[in-house]
Design a protein around this motif. Structure first.
Motif, short mmCIF file in Angstrom:
data_model
loop_
_atom_site.label_atom_id
_atom_site.label_comp_id
_atom_site.label_asym_id
_atom_site.label_seq_id
_atom_site.Cartn_x
_atom_site.Cartn_y
_atom_site.Cartn_z
N TRP A 104 0.93 -1.10 0.04
CA TRP A 104 -0.15 -0.04 0.00
C TRP A 104 0.94 1.28 0.13
CZ3 TRP A 104 -4.50 0.24 -1.64
CH2 TRP A 104 -5.25 -1.06 -1.61
N VAL A 105 2.14 1.12 0.69
CA VAL A 105 2.86 2.35 1.03
C VAL A 105 3.47 2.49 -0.85
CG1 VAL A 105 5.00 3.32 1.20
CG2 VAL A 105 3.52 2.22 3.27
N GLY A 106 3.63 1.47 -1.38
CA GLY A 106 4.09 1.84 -2.64
C GLY A 106 3.09 2.30 -3.81
N ILE A 107 1.85 1.92 -3.57
CA ILE A 107 0.80 2.61 -4.50
C ILE A 107 0.59 3.88 -4.06
CG2 ILE A 107 -1.78 2.43 -4.77
CD1 ILE A 107 -1.55 -0.45 -4.55
N LEU A 108 0.49 4.19 -2.45
CA LEU A 108 0.31 5.47 -2.24
C LEU A 108 1.43 6.49 -2.64
CD1 LEU A 108 -1.15 4.85 1.34
CD2 LEU A 108 -2.59 5.98 -0.69
N MET A 109 2.70 6.04 -2.66
CA MET A 109 3.83 6.93 -3.07
C MET A 109 3.74 7.36 -4.68
SD MET A 109 7.24 5.27 -1.24
CE MET A 109 8.30 6.59 -1.75
N ALA A 110 3.14 6.53 -5.37
CA ALA A 110 2.90 6.59 -6.73
C ALA A 110 1.94 7.84 -7.12
CB ALA A 110 2.62 5.44 -7.45
N VAL A 111 0.73 7.68 -6.35
CA VAL A 111 -0.36 8.68 -6.41
C VAL A 111 0.01 10.06 -5.71
CG1 VAL A 111 -2.49 8.90 -5.21
CG2 VAL A 111 -2.12 6.54 -6.02
N CYS A 112 0.83 9.78 -4.57
CA CYS A 112 1.30 11.38 -4.05
C CYS A 112 2.41 12.00 -5.05
CB CYS A 112 2.10 11.02 -2.66
SG CYS A 112 0.66 10.56 -1.30
N SER A 113 3.07 11.22 -5.75
CA SER A 113 4.14 11.70 -6.53
C SER A 113 3.32 12.49 -7.76
CB SER A 113 5.01 10.72 -7.24
OG SER A 113 5.78 10.12 -6.14
N PHE A 114 2.11 11.78 -8.37
CA PHE A 114 1.40 12.44 -9.39
C PHE A 114 0.84 13.62 -8.83
CE2 PHE A 114 1.90 8.10 -11.67
CZ PHE A 114 2.25 8.73 -12.63
N MET A 115 0.26 13.86 -7.59
CA MET A 115 -0.59 14.94 -7.09
C MET A 115 0.36 16.09 -6.38
SD MET A 115 -3.76 12.62 -5.60
CE MET A 115 -4.88 14.21 -5.35
N GLY A 116 1.85 15.46 -6.22
CA GLY A 116 2.41 16.70 -5.75
C GLY A 116 2.44 16.64 -4.18
N LEU A 117 1.97 15.41 -3.37
CA LEU A 117 1.58 15.37 -2.04
C LEU A 117 3.25 14.81 -1.41
CD1 LEU A 117 -1.87 14.03 -1.88
CD2 LEU A 117 -1.07 16.56 -1.56
N PRO A 118 3.34 15.01 0.07
CA PRO A 118 4.49 14.39 0.46
C PRO A 118 4.47 13.00 0.55
CG PRO A 118 3.36 16.03 1.89
CD PRO A 118 2.56 15.93 0.96
N TRP A 119 5.41 12.20 0.45
CA TRP A 119 5.49 10.75 0.58
C TRP A 119 5.26 10.05 1.68
CZ3 TRP A 119 10.51 9.58 -2.80
CH2 TRP A 119 10.53 9.78 -3.99
N TYR A 120 4.51 8.85 1.71
CA TYR A 120 4.36 8.12 2.96
C TYR A 120 5.92 7.59 3.44
CZ TYR A 120 -0.37 8.37 2.63
OH TYR A 120 -1.94 8.65 2.81
N VAL A 121 6.21 7.27 4.51
CA VAL A 121 7.15 6.39 5.15
C VAL A 121 6.59 5.08 5.64
CG1 VAL A 121 8.92 6.27 6.83
CG2 VAL A 121 8.24 8.61 5.93
N ALA A 122 7.34 4.11 5.04
CA ALA A 122 6.95 2.80 5.40
C ALA A 122 7.16 2.41 6.81
CB ALA A 122 7.68 1.58 4.50
N ALA A 123 6.28 2.02 7.50
CA ALA A 123 6.39 1.73 9.20
C ALA A 123 6.92 0.23 9.26
CB ALA A 123 5.16 1.85 9.94
N THR A 124 8.41 0.03 8.78
CA THR A 124 8.81 -1.37 8.60
C THR A 124 9.06 -1.89 9.97
OG1 THR A 124 10.31 -0.54 6.91
CG2 THR A 124 10.93 -2.64 7.85
N VAL A 125 9.33 -1.07 11.26
CA VAL A 125 9.68 -1.72 12.65
C VAL A 125 8.32 -2.33 13.13
CG1 VAL A 125 10.21 -1.15 15.09
CG2 VAL A 125 11.61 -0.35 12.92
#
Length: 202
Positions: free
Chosen positions: A4-25
């Motif tokens: 989901w983070v991967g999908i949202l990063m692509a969407v945010c890139s197109f819309m000029g919004l800040p990127w998400y950070v993967a909560a790996t831990v």
């Protein structure tokens, strides 16, 4: 989570919004909490995986909902001492190191041969070669850490890309056989099962 983070990063890139950070831990801690293993094992032997404690998505959703709500709880959360928060994150980070091959290889530096666990890569790759590969990874990690902590942090993404070049150069230092065992995306347990099956057939 990473999907989901991967999908949202692509969407945010197109819309000029800040990127998400993967909560790996958080994600790894959640997965580990659902894992059932044997509680007793011989010295140097890894616990055996028994199964999953009813895998579900409820706890993951609750964690991220509470994370979102925490924005509105800032007046209350500011009273929590920072050392407490750092302690929680440190514990979660250290707890999630278990089972990561890089960490297992780092521990081999301080472990006598007779106490080394039965890692599948130790069956196929000489210890000296394993140590050399681990040292290269430690140096790369140190360089990235130093860059991130200085004014040169702006070129951090470029240095991440440079790691691809470092990995390609390792093809000239290590054989493909060695790299297949110490730098492979297949989980350690799966490789060990396959290796045990081959031995039984022989």
């Amino acid at each position: 989570d990473l999907f989901w983070v991967g999908i949202l990063m692509a969407v945010c890139s197109f819309m000029g919004l800040p990127w998400y950070v993967a909560a790996t831990v958080i994600s790894i801690a959640h997965i580990d909490s659902l894992k059932m293993e044997t509680e007793t094992s011989a010295p140097g032997e890894q616990p055996q995986f028994l199964g999953v404690r009813g895998e579900q998505r409820v706890t993951g959703i609750i964690v991220f909902v509470l994370t979102g709500i925490s924005v509105f709880l800032a007046p209350i959360l500011k009273y929590i001492p920072m050392p407490v928060l750092y302690g929680v994150f440190l514990y979660m980070g250290v707890a999630s190191l278990n089972g990561i091959q890089f960490w297992d290889r780092c521990k081999l530096f301080l472990m006598p041969a007779k106490h080394q666990p039965d890692y599948v890569f130790l069956r196929h790759v000489p210890l000296r070669r394993i140590h050399l590969f681990t040292l290269v990874q430690i140096v790369c990690l140190a360089v990235l850490w130093i860059l991130k902590s200085t004014v040169a942090a702006i070129i951090f993404p470029v240095m991440i890309l440079a790691l691809i070049l470092v990995r390609r150069l390792l093809d000239f230092v290590f054989s493909q056989h060695d790299l297949a065992w110490i730098d492979n995306i297949i989980p350690e347990k799966e490789k060990k099962k396959e290796d045990d099956k081959k031995k039984k057939k022989k």
